[in-house]
Motif scaffolding. Structure first.
Motif, mmCIF file in Angstrom:
data_model
loop_
_atom_site.group_PDB
_atom_site.id
_atom_site.type_symbol
_atom_site.label_atom_id
_atom_site.label_comp_id
_atom_site.label_asym_id
_atom_site.label_seq_id
_atom_site.Cartn_x
_atom_site.Cartn_y
_atom_site.Cartn_z
ATOM 1 N N ASN B 287 0.726 -1.179 -0.145
ATOM 2 C CA ASN B 287 -0.012 -0.065 0.064
ATOM 3 C C ASN B 287 0.849 1.295 -0.080
ATOM 4 O O ASN B 287 0.298 2.192 -0.631
ATOM 5 C CB ASN B 287 -1.013 0.034 1.161
ATOM 6 C CG ASN B 287 -2.061 -0.632 1.057
ATOM 7 O OD1 ASN B 287 -2.699 -0.744 -0.107
ATOM 8 N ND2 ASN B 287 -2.631 -1.416 1.989
ATOM 9 N N HIS B 307 -3.126 -6.743 -1.836
ATOM 10 C CA HIS B 307 -4.229 -7.707 -1.765
ATOM 11 C C HIS B 307 -4.030 -9.268 -1.315
ATOM 12 O O HIS B 307 -4.376 -9.961 -0.584
ATOM 13 C CB HIS B 307 -5.093 -7.760 -2.906
ATOM 14 C CG HIS B 307 -6.025 -6.739 -3.042
ATOM 15 N ND1 HIS B 307 -5.673 -5.399 -3.485
ATOM 16 C CD2 HIS B 307 -7.270 -6.716 -2.667
ATOM 17 C CE1 HIS B 307 -6.772 -4.746 -3.341
ATOM 18 N NE2 HIS B 307 -7.829 -5.462 -2.945
ATOM 19 N N TYR B 310 -3.765 -9.115 2.221
ATOM 20 C CA TYR B 310 -5.107 -9.201 2.776
ATOM 21 C C TYR B 310 -5.348 -10.838 2.748
ATOM 22 O O TYR B 310 -5.882 -11.305 3.683
ATOM 23 C CB TYR B 310 -6.329 -8.635 2.247
ATOM 24 C CG TYR B 310 -5.983 -6.909 2.269
ATOM 25 C CD1 TYR B 310 -5.520 -6.464 3.387
ATOM 26 C CD2 TYR B 310 -6.387 -6.209 1.095
ATOM 27 C CE1 TYR B 310 -5.310 -4.978 3.210
ATOM 28 C CE2 TYR B 310 -6.289 -4.832 1.183
ATOM 29 C CZ TYR B 310 -5.477 -4.307 2.092
ATOM 30 O OH TYR B 310 -5.509 -2.925 2.036
ATOM 31 N N GLY B 382 -10.914 -0.605 -2.920
ATOM 32 C CA GLY B 382 -10.718 0.125 -1.818
ATOM 33 C C GLY B 382 -11.787 -0.315 -0.530
ATOM 34 O O GLY B 382 -11.278 -0.187 0.781
ATOM 35 N N GLY B 383 -12.768 -1.015 -0.887
ATOM 36 C CA GLY B 383 -13.435 -1.593 0.305
ATOM 37 C C GLY B 383 -14.608 -0.510 0.447
ATOM 38 O O GLY B 383 -14.988 -0.575 1.766
ATOM 39 N N LYS B 393 -14.053 -7.947 2.513
ATOM 40 C CA LYS B 393 -12.864 -7.518 3.456
ATOM 41 C C LYS B 393 -13.501 -7.727 5.002
ATOM 42 O O LYS B 393 -12.950 -8.216 5.852
ATOM 43 C CB LYS B 393 -12.789 -5.968 3.262
ATOM 44 C CG LYS B 393 -11.566 -5.550 2.201
ATOM 45 C CD LYS B 393 -10.628 -4.461 2.697
ATOM 46 C CE LYS B 393 -9.656 -4.476 1.789
ATOM 47 N NZ LYS B 393 -9.596 -3.335 0.574
ATOM 48 N N SER B 416 -6.358 -0.583 4.645
ATOM 49 C CA SER B 416 -7.443 -0.276 3.853
ATOM 50 C C SER B 416 -7.618 1.158 3.385
ATOM 51 O O SER B 416 -7.816 1.803 2.463
ATOM 52 C CB SER B 416 -8.703 -0.995 4.360
ATOM 53 O OG SER B 416 -8.627 -2.544 4.384
ATOM 54 N N SER B 419 -5.030 2.807 1.458
ATOM 55 C CA SER B 419 -5.247 2.344 0.027
ATOM 56 C C SER B 419 -6.314 3.156 -0.580
ATOM 57 O O SER B 419 -6.240 3.499 -1.732
ATOM 58 C CB SER B 419 -5.499 1.007 -0.016
ATOM 59 O OG SER B 419 -6.984 0.856 0.391
#
Lengths: 101, 491
Positions: B287, B307, B310, B382-383, B393, B416, B419
């Protein structure tokens, strides 16, 4: 002196280390590629020695596959390198610098 | 009957055989009828569709076939579907891209199908040899694909770098595997788990875990082993980059989970710690490095590294819920990541490379549809709530907290938030109106690319509003995995 499986393991570890060091310090792509082949052969020695010690054949089967894959990789790798050489007329890794490493 | 393969072994790999046959037909057709790119695309897509049907017809099975080499279970089926859908989307976005670049389509489609074949074996292999052959089938195809733009020095350079680091990582991975074989006397994962059960972690086994973990770390582009990813993603043809960042990553995660959860559950404490560290470094470095990028493909490369961080959380959690959440996230990531790359591929025209961030300037006026789709993909990556990325997420972070890794989840949430800065930066560029921009002409998007964009957008929106479908399938898939709940040591 009797040669035991420990000897082969040490030989394999030494060969693998030489390969890793070769990849890290050499600047000529062809030589880096040879160092990678050394690493794969270290794996082969390990597998054959273990197969002999364990008295099963799985290790030897594994070796045949590793050799076949190494040959396929060599063919593709040299082809890629040829395409690179045609454009830049060098096989030095320091000159692969269009994009930052 | 002598011991060997029986007809039933071939029955279970029918989807793979169909894919192999289709790939060979594509290669033959490209020689027999040159320059019929539409036909080749049709045959390739039909092959992928037929394979998908074959995989679907084996749904619900949970068997080990081919003398313990392959598992036909829900876990494999889930990954096969992910890989095949991403292959289909890649083929769709490749067609117009190849036309602009003036490349031959036959070998290209053949290599995409071969890579898909390798990924399918990575998903269902339960033997180190099968997994390694699948990995190499995929990797060698990708070495060629990364350098497919032969006159382009960037593409050459990407191929050389990918090849060198890929071959190096293979050596490391195989050395780890050879140690595992030496300790256990088998390459079968279930037999490995049985041979190691009850054994404490010896120095040799820890070395093997580190070597195999490092080898797999290269393939998923986790941080100390990620340095190839930005360069290869930038230099390779855009559709190849898309397939590399989704298909290759998904298949490598399947292989990683098979090896560590099914093969090495007794070393759970060791590898959980390893992946715990990798996950934190990977998402943070990915990130932070993405913040300063000016090239869109490079930005997406760092985003895909983040990612991977994650996704590693699901492996660290090691519970059924953790793996299920990881599968959900991969299913979501497939659509948003491929969609973002489809927009980048669409911007490639005969006179514009179109992969710089500034090439996006004024996209909202040049092609409102592409800009709107890109907006959704960026929000999803980005969620942000109504999108699929948010759902993925929530599940992934929830699973990590559930398994006791609260700090990991906190770091992931902070990441997050960071990001969002660079994803929204992409959006801002699209809505800047700059009349003096050199490429202010409208962007024409062909039919194949439109289908790819619509499917990706559909997936991103649908799984945001109705995620139950994905959740149920992911949970059913995770349930078929052996050795769940291995990484309990850190809890």
């Amino acid at each position: 002196m009797e040669i035991t499986s420990a000897h082969y393991t040490v030989l394999s570890a030494a060969l693998f280390s030489i390969g890793v060091i070769g990849v890290l310090v050499r600047r000529n792509v062809i030589i880096i590629f040879m160092a990678i082949e050394l690493m794969l052969n270290a794996v082969n020695i390990n597998l054959v020695a273990h197969a002999r010690y364990l008295e099963n054949l799985i290790g030897q089967v594994f070796v045949v596959f590793v050799i076949a894959v190494a040959a396929a990789e060599a063919a593709v790798g040299l082809g890629i390198l040829l395409a690179f050489f045609r454009n830049k007329e060098t096989v030095n890794i320091d000159e692969m610098n269009i994009m930052r490493w | 009957m002598p011991p060997g393969f029986s007809a039933s072994d071939f029955y279970y790999i029918l989807p793979e055989l169909v894919l192999t046959g289709g790939a060979l037909v594509v290669l033959l057709l490209s020689v027999v009828t040159p320059r019929r790119d539409g036909l080749l695309l049709g045959v390739s897509l039909a092959t992928v569709a037929a394979t998908l049907l074959g995989v679907a017809s084996f749904a619900g099975l949970d068997e080990t076939v081919s003398r313990g080499l392959l598992a036909i279970d829900g876990f494999a089926a889930f990954f096969k579907v992910v890989v095949l859908v991403s292959a289909a989307l890649t083929l769709l976005m490749s067609a117009p891209y190849l036309r602009v670049e003036g490349l031959r389509a036959g070998e290209y489609y053949f290599l995409i199908l071969c890579a898909t074949l390798g990924m399918m074996f990575m998903a269902s292999g339960v033997d180190l040899i099968t997994l390694f052959i699948g990995l190499e089938t995929m990797a060698v195809s990708f070495y060629v694909l990364a350098g497919y733009l032969k006159p382009n020095p960037r593409s050459n350079e990407a191929a050389v770098k990918y090849f060198l680091l890929g071959a190096f990582s293979l050596g490391v991975l195989l050395y780890g595997m050879s140690i595992l074989y030496g300790v256990t006397g088998t390459t079968n994962l279930a037999a490995t788990a049985a041979a190691l059960s009850g054994q404490g972690p010896s120095l040799v086994l820890v070395l093997a875990v580190v070597l195999v973990g490092a080898g797999m770390g290269f393939k998923i582009a986790a941080v100390p082993f990620h340095m190839w990813a930005p360069d290869v993603y930038e230099g390779a043809p855009t559709p190849v980059t898309a397939f590399l960042s989704v298909g290759s990553k998904a298949a490598s995660f399947a292989m990683l989970i098979r090896i560590f959860l099914e093969g090495l559950p007794s070393l759970g404490g060791e590898w959980t710690f390893l992946f715990y560290l990798l996950a934190i470094i990977t998402m943070t470095v990915g990130n932070i490095a993405a913040l300063t990028q000016s090239n869109l493909k490079r930005l997406l490369a760092y985003s895909s590294i983040a990612h991977a961080g994650y996704l590693l959380m699901g492996v660290v959690a090691g519970t059924e819920r953790g793996v299920a959440a990881m599968l959900v996230y991969l299913g979501v990531y497939l659509f948003m990541q491929l969609g973002a790359f489809a927009v980048v591929a669409a911007m490639r025209r005969s006179d514009v490379v179109g992969d710089e961030l500034k090439d996006l300037t004024g996209l909202s006026r040049r092609s409102p549809m592409a800009a709107f789709a890109m907006l959704f993909f960026m929000l999803s990556l980005g969620g942000i709530p109504p999108t699929a990325g948010f759902m993925g997420k929530i599940w992934l972070f929830g699973a990590a907290i559930d398994a006791g890794f609260v700090w990991l989840a906190v770091i992931a949430v902070a990441n997050s938030a960071v990001s969002l800065y660079y994803y929204l930066r992409v959006v801002v560029f699209m809505w800047i109106n700059d009349e003096t921009a050199p490429a202010a002409s409208p962007l024409v998007i062909g039919p194949a690319m439109t289908v790819a964009l619509v499917v990706a957008l559909f997936g991103t929106v649908l799984f945001g509003l109705y995620p139950q479908f994905l959740f149920e399938h992911a949970e059913a898939a995770a349930r078929t995995l052996e050795g769940i709940g291995a990484g309990v040591a850190l809890r």
